[in-house]
Scaffold this motif. Structure first.
Motif, short mmCIF file in Angstrom:
data_model
loop_
_atom_site.label_atom_id
_atom_site.label_comp_id
_atom_site.label_asym_id
_atom_site.label_seq_id
_atom_site.Cartn_x
_atom_site.Cartn_y
_atom_site.Cartn_z
N TYR A 183 -93.85 -35.16 -38.67
CA TYR A 183 -93.64 -35.65 -37.44
C TYR A 183 -92.99 -37.30 -37.57
N LYS B 128 -98.58 -34.14 -42.89
CA LYS B 128 -98.35 -34.19 -41.03
C LYS B 128 -97.41 -35.11 -40.47
N GLU C 88 -99.93 -35.89 -33.06
CA GLU C 88 -99.68 -34.46 -33.24
C GLU C 88 -99.95 -34.09 -31.79
N TYR D 67 -95.73 -28.06 -42.15
CA TYR D 67 -95.36 -29.39 -42.69
C TYR D 67 -94.35 -29.74 -43.62
N ASN E 278 -102.53 -34.25 -44.25
CA ASN E 278 -102.70 -35.36 -43.57
C ASN E 278 -101.37 -36.34 -43.30
N LEU F 252 -100.52 -24.10 -43.82
CA LEU F 252 -100.15 -25.46 -42.39
C LEU F 252 -99.72 -26.89 -43.50
N ASN F 253 -99.08 -26.57 -44.98
CA ASN F 253 -98.89 -27.13 -45.98
C ASN F 253 -97.74 -27.29 -46.27
#
Length: 99
Positions: free
Chosen positions: A11, A7, A25, A82, A4, A78-79
């Motif tokens: 962003y 992410k 997101e 991001y 998180n 995903l890590n």
């Protein structure tokens, strides 16, 4: 850092205004052409437009990440996604189909 946290940093680097993570997101997905009102529907639109028929989020996101050269489990990929890029260049197919 947690997924998180990664992410959130991604962003913000991509120009999304800080706020609740789900809102960030959703804003990022919409800035990449999604039109739906929920995160899951936006991901479905995006992944389908990228040529990854949507079965489940995990299956579809795994195929999409692997297609970009990421390896490992979904959380690991995903890590990497991001943290490995601050901005990502996405296909215009998505914007043309859903924009």
């Amino acid at each position: 850092m947690s997924l998180n946290d990664n992410k959130r940093s991604f962003y913000i680097a991509a120009g999304v205004a800080p706020g609740p993570l789900n809102d960030m997101e959703l804003a990022w997905l919409k800035s990449n052409g999604a039109t739906a009102d929920s995160i899951s529907d936006c991901w479905r639109e995006y992944l389908t437009a990228q040529g990854f028929p949507y079965g489940t989020y995990n299956d579809s996101i795994k195929l999409w990440l692997e297609s970009q050269g990421f390896t490992g489990g979904v959380k690991t990929m995903l890590n990497s996604f991001y943290t490995g890029t601050k901005e990502r260049s996405f296909s215009n197919e998505f914007s043309s189909e859903f924009g």
